[in-house]
Design an enzyme around this catalytic site. Sequence first.
Site, mmCIF file in Angstrom:
data_model
loop_
_atom_site.group_PDB
_atom_site.id
_atom_site.type_symbol
_atom_site.label_atom_id
_atom_site.label_comp_id
_atom_site.label_asym_id
_atom_site.label_seq_id
_atom_site.Cartn_x
_atom_site.Cartn_y
_atom_site.Cartn_z
ATOM 1 N NE ARG A 3 -66.454 51.494 4.010
ATOM 2 C CZ ARG A 3 -66.974 52.098 5.080
ATOM 3 N NH1 ARG A 3 -66.393 51.985 6.246
ATOM 4 N NH2 ARG A 3 -68.073 52.809 4.984
ATOM 5 C CE LYS B 209 -77.250 50.849 -0.414
ATOM 6 N NZ LYS B 209 -76.725 51.610 0.743
ATOM 7 C CG ASP C 249 -72.764 53.072 -4.838
ATOM 8 O OD1 ASP C 249 -72.389 54.181 -4.419
ATOM 9 O OD2 ASP C 249 -72.652 52.017 -4.186
ATOM 10 C CG ASP D 48 -74.533 49.616 -2.544
ATOM 11 O OD1 ASP D 48 -74.613 48.419 -2.192
ATOM 12 O OD2 ASP D 48 -74.125 50.531 -1.793
HETATM 13 N N1 BES Z 1 -73.322 53.618 -1.731
HETATM 14 C C1 BES Z 1 -73.528 53.734 -0.335
HETATM 15 C C2 BES Z 1 -73.425 55.171 0.183
HETATM 16 C C3 BES Z 1 -74.447 56.159 -0.294
HETATM 17 C C4 BES Z 1 -75.563 56.434 0.470
HETATM 18 C C5 BES Z 1 -74.274 56.838 -1.475
HETATM 19 C C6 BES Z 1 -76.486 57.372 0.041
HETATM 20 C C7 BES Z 1 -75.194 57.759 -1.920
HETATM 21 C C8 BES Z 1 -76.302 58.043 -1.158
HETATM 22 C C9 BES Z 1 -72.499 52.906 0.431
HETATM 23 O O1 BES Z 1 -72.026 51.776 -0.203
HETATM 24 C C10 BES Z 1 -73.172 52.440 1.684
HETATM 25 O O2 BES Z 1 -74.090 51.693 1.578
HETATM 26 N N2 BES Z 1 -72.695 52.934 2.823
HETATM 27 C C11 BES Z 1 -73.251 52.598 4.091
HETATM 28 C C12 BES Z 1 -72.110 52.257 5.006
HETATM 29 C C13 BES Z 1 -72.542 51.635 6.272
HETATM 30 C C14 BES Z 1 -73.002 50.215 6.043
HETATM 31 C C15 BES Z 1 -71.366 51.642 7.200
HETATM 32 C C16 BES Z 1 -74.012 53.819 4.591
HETATM 33 O O3 BES Z 1 -73.515 54.923 4.418
HETATM 34 O O4 BES Z 1 -75.104 53.650 5.125
HETATM 35 ZN ZN ZN Z 2 -72.116 51.808 -2.294
HETATM 36 ZN ZN ZN Z 3 -73.263 50.049 0.157
#
Ligand code: BES
Ligand code: ZN
Ligand code: ZN
Length: 499
Positions: A349, A275, A286, A268
């Site tokens: 999601r 990111k 992920d 991811d």
């Molecule tokens: N894979 C990440 C979530 C995650 C974060 C998993 C840290 C493990 C450790 C997910 O896809 C993501 O990036 N979520 C975002 C959502 C946001 C853009 C609404 C997040 O949690 O920052």
């Molecule tokens: Zn993710």
């Molecule tokens: Zn993500």
Amino acid sequence: MWVAKKCVFLQIKNLKKSMNIKLGKIDYRSLDRPVIFLYGSDVASRTLPLKRDEVLFLDQRRKDDISSLVVFNRLPEKIYVQNFDSDMPSNETLEKLRKFAAELQLLLCKEKVEKVFVTGEGVIPEEVVAFVEGLHMASYRFDKYKSKKECLLKEVVLEQHIVEQAALDENVRLWQRIDSMRNWVNEPVMQLNAERFADILKEEAEKVGAVKCTIMGQKKIESMKMGGLLAVNRGSVDEARFVVMEYKPADRINKKPVALVGKGVMYDTGGLNIKPDDYMTEMKSDMAGAALMASTLLAAAENGLRVWLRAYLPLTDNRPGKNAYAADDILTMYDGTTVEITNTDAEGRLILADAIAYASKDDPELIIDAATLTGAAVRALGTKVAAAMQDGAEGPLNLLRILGGKVYERLAELPMWKDYDELLKSDVADMINCNLHANAGTITAGRFLAHFAHGCPYVHLDIAGVAFYSKRESFYGVGASGFGLRLLYAFFQMYDALI
Ligand code: BES
Ligand code: ZN
Ligand code: ZN
């Protein structure tokens, strides 16, 4: 590309064997390995070969500190006496024993011990099993790419009257599954992309037997119009896969299958909403949800659990590039729902929504998903417990929570109220994929997914905080933890309690 694939093939075959655990008999007069003695009683030991002054010393140490480790030298071997309080067998005592094992493992590692004997006194079988579980899990390393490997425990012999052979065998098979799950999660995306992971799952299913594994490729996914999975995959150079596994034993206790859905984002990057700084590191993990659900099904099959299971695993990486999906895009999902993208980093999601909607068409009696879904879950709960939510599945989640306490893979329930749906309203589509400026990030992600379960009883597990540790976390070690497999296995062992 060719080089990467070749490399994947060679390396994945190079996995080392799991620790060997068996029953046997100890002879203190001719020790060929150190002994770990779990000492849970305050009554002077009848089995330890100790001199009078040693007995007094042990008693005193035990009185000073009930968790102390006392080492007796019987050159060339040692006897490690781990004190603990067995008077009140409880979930906490069992977890303590797993943690003692993790500490002792570090010591054994330093002393280059490869074989040990485990026995005890004033100890119940459950406690010995918990200790050996800790020893097994703590002895895992993802070291296949290291030229110089640490010395690790290779063989544990357990005093034979303590545990039944069949119970031990069942546990050992489960622990080996945990090792294999951790290997999958630790493998970087260059070695393990969606296509390769799907192939490995099929190979595993064939090895285990009694498991059917269907791989749906890019063309099939396109023809099924899985808009979420296809959108996330657009920026990738690798194809997506949708894997469905099934274990349907003849003596099953459930009339309809239980659907296990796992997030399989092989890496991811965040996509076009890339990111920042070090937030991308460790995102090879992920796909831990997919690894967990596949492993749960395989473990159930290996041990002949009487439950009908199906696993649904959407696999892709999330990258910018090529024709990557972008914020403002509007997707039409597998079930026809339209989704306005507000951030491409909320990709999990999207692929899960398609998989959950697909699963719901198979009329399951329960859908459970597991996903490293939100950073918000980590912020809310830290790294000791997973977030759980349910929609119409109060009974199953209660059982999961009770068993979570027992195996100490605990769940904290968050509400799944419809009130939160207003945070997902879109001006141009049926929903947005995330409301960046709103609070309750974990709950809104859960609400988003619940929409796609179409009324099936639904449990959502957000394992973002527990799937992968950047710092050593007791017997879970560092890197992929395998968190959740012992819990889901215990759940399906007890599944008849729900029927
Ligand atoms: N894979 C990440 C979530 C995650 C974060 C998993 C840290 C493990 C450790 C997910 O896809 C993501 O990036 N979520 C975002 C959502 C946001 C853009 C609404 C997040 O949690 O920052
Ligand atoms: Zn993710
Ligand atoms: Zn993500």
